[in-house]
Design an enzyme around this catalytic site. Structure first.
Site, PDB file in Angstrom:
ATOM      1  CG  HIS A   1      -0.516   0.413   2.479  1.00 58.56           C
ATOM      2  ND1 HIS A   1      -0.101  -0.454   3.460  1.00 58.56           N
ATOM      3  CD2 HIS A   1      -0.376   1.659   3.004  1.00 58.56           C
ATOM      4  CE1 HIS A   1       0.257   0.235   4.534  1.00 58.56           C
ATOM      5  NE2 HIS A   1       0.105   1.514   4.282  1.00 58.56           N
TER       6      HIS A   1
ATOM      7  CB  SER B   1       2.771   2.046   6.190  1.00 63.15           C
ATOM      8  OG  SER B   1       1.549   2.052   6.864  1.00 63.15           O
TER       9      SER B   1
ATOM     10  CG  ASP C   1       0.194  -3.841   2.790  1.00 64.29           C
ATOM     11  OD1 ASP C   1       0.560  -3.361   1.699  1.00 64.29           O
ATOM     12  OD2 ASP C   1      -0.011  -3.167   3.814  1.00 64.29           O
TER      13      ASP C   1
ATOM     14  N   GLY D   1       2.612   6.361   8.587  1.00 62.76           N
ATOM     15  CA  GLY D   1       3.978   6.821   8.324  1.00 62.76           C
ATOM     16  C   GLY D   1       5.024   5.778   8.715  1.00 62.76           C
TER      17      GLY D   1
HETATM   18  C1  4AZ Z   1      -1.702   3.554   8.603  1.00 56.97           C
HETATM   19  O1  4AZ Z   1      -2.680   4.274   8.462  1.00 56.97           O
HETATM   20  C2  4AZ Z   1      -1.610   2.684   9.803  1.00 56.97           C
HETATM   21  N1  4AZ Z   1      -1.722   0.833  14.425  1.00 56.97           N
HETATM   22  C3  4AZ Z   1      -0.454   1.973  10.054  1.00 56.97           C
HETATM   23  C4  4AZ Z   1      -0.369   1.160  11.176  1.00 56.97           C
HETATM   24  C5  4AZ Z   1      -1.449   1.055  12.025  1.00 56.97           C
HETATM   25  C6  4AZ Z   1      -2.615   1.767  11.780  1.00 56.97           C
HETATM   26  C7  4AZ Z   1      -2.690   2.573  10.658  1.00 56.97           C
HETATM   27  C8  4AZ Z   1      -1.337   0.177  13.223  1.00 56.97           C
HETATM   28  O2  4AZ Z   1      -0.805   3.544   7.766  1.00 56.97           O
END
Ligand code: 4AZ
Length: 247
Positions: free
Chosen positions: A45, A192, A94, A190
């Site tokens: 993603h 991710s 992902d 952020g």
């Molecule tokens: C995001 O929005 C996201 N708490 C990444 C990790 C988590 C939640 C949202 C895990 O990229």
């Protein structure tokens, strides 16, 4: 990272800042992890821009400074898993690979601050204490200038698929980690694509990639990570294919 602390330089030398090139500066938008000198693993993603807009920064600590140990690469190719799917915020399969563009015939140079991490070909038990790291949102800010890390424990699929958690939305491409007693420790937006690493016999293994979750730091809603072991043969076959001599 929620509930994290500033890391010491060189503690997570495989940590990657994935940046989008803009007219003047570049902007951090996702994490990643260095698995081979020319290969970075990240979340599927995270790849919505084409390769020419991407920049991979290694050896980074403070996003707002030029740092002596940093190594910057352009991206030659992005490979998103063909079964990657976002279904109402749930991220399936992902995972993506970035092939770095070599400079003078080489990509990452190994130093105290830049190293590859191991790929795991085994499972870590539920309850294992692992690390998450990143420049993502904190309790008080949308982005951290400094690289932060935190400890989270691996949670069983059964517990994370319970009704009060993610109610049977998790499949074998993902797992949860957090601390059900101290829910404030979590990855966030952020972070991710960045690594969840676990240690065995003194070696660090990338066991997960920050993927999704119901917000951050909520009770009964731990972070969800891409299960790297599920994709080991995918990773190896893509790297083998792209590294063949006859291009
Ligand atoms: C995001 O929005 C996201 N708490 C990444 C990790 C988590 C939640 C949202 C895990 O990229």
């Amino acid at each position: 990272i929620y509930g994290g602390a500033k890391t010491k330089a060189g503690k997570h030398p495989w940590m990657v800042s994935l940046q989008k090139k803009t007219s003047r500066r570049s902007r951090h938008f996702c994490g990643g992890v260095l698995i081979k000198p020319c290969w970075v693993l990240t979340a599927g993603h995270c790849i919505e821009h084409s390769a020419e807009y991407l920049q991979v920064v290694l050896g980074k600590q403070d996003l707002k400074k030029r740092e002596p140990h940093e190594q910057i690469f352009d991206v030659e190719k992005t490979i998103v898993h063909n079964k990657y799917k976002d279904k109402d915020g749930v991220q399936y399969n992902d995972i993506a690979l970035l092939k770095l563009k070599p400079v003078d015939g080489h990509c990452a140079v190994e130093t105290k601050y830049v190293k590859t991490v191991c790929l795991p070909n085994f499972l870590f038990p539920v309850g294992t204490d692992c690390f998450i790291s990143g420049w993502g949102a904190t309790e008080t800010d949308g982005e951290s200038r400094q690289l932060l890390d935190a400890n989270v424990k691996l949670i069983s699929q059964r517990q994370c698929n319970a009704r009060k958690a993610y109610d049977h939305t998790l499949d074998e491409s993902m797992f949860c980690a957090g601390n059900l007693r101290r829910p404030g420790v979590d990855s966030c937006q952020g972070d991710s694509g960045g690594p969840l690493t676990c240690v065995q016999n003194g070696s660090y293994y990338v066991y997960g990639l920050v993927s999704w979750g119901d917000q951050c730091g909520l009770k009964n809603k731990p972070g969800v990570y891409t299960q790297v072991t599920t994709f080991l043969s995918w990773i190896k076959s893509k790297i083998r294919y792209e590294s063949r001599s006859l291009h």
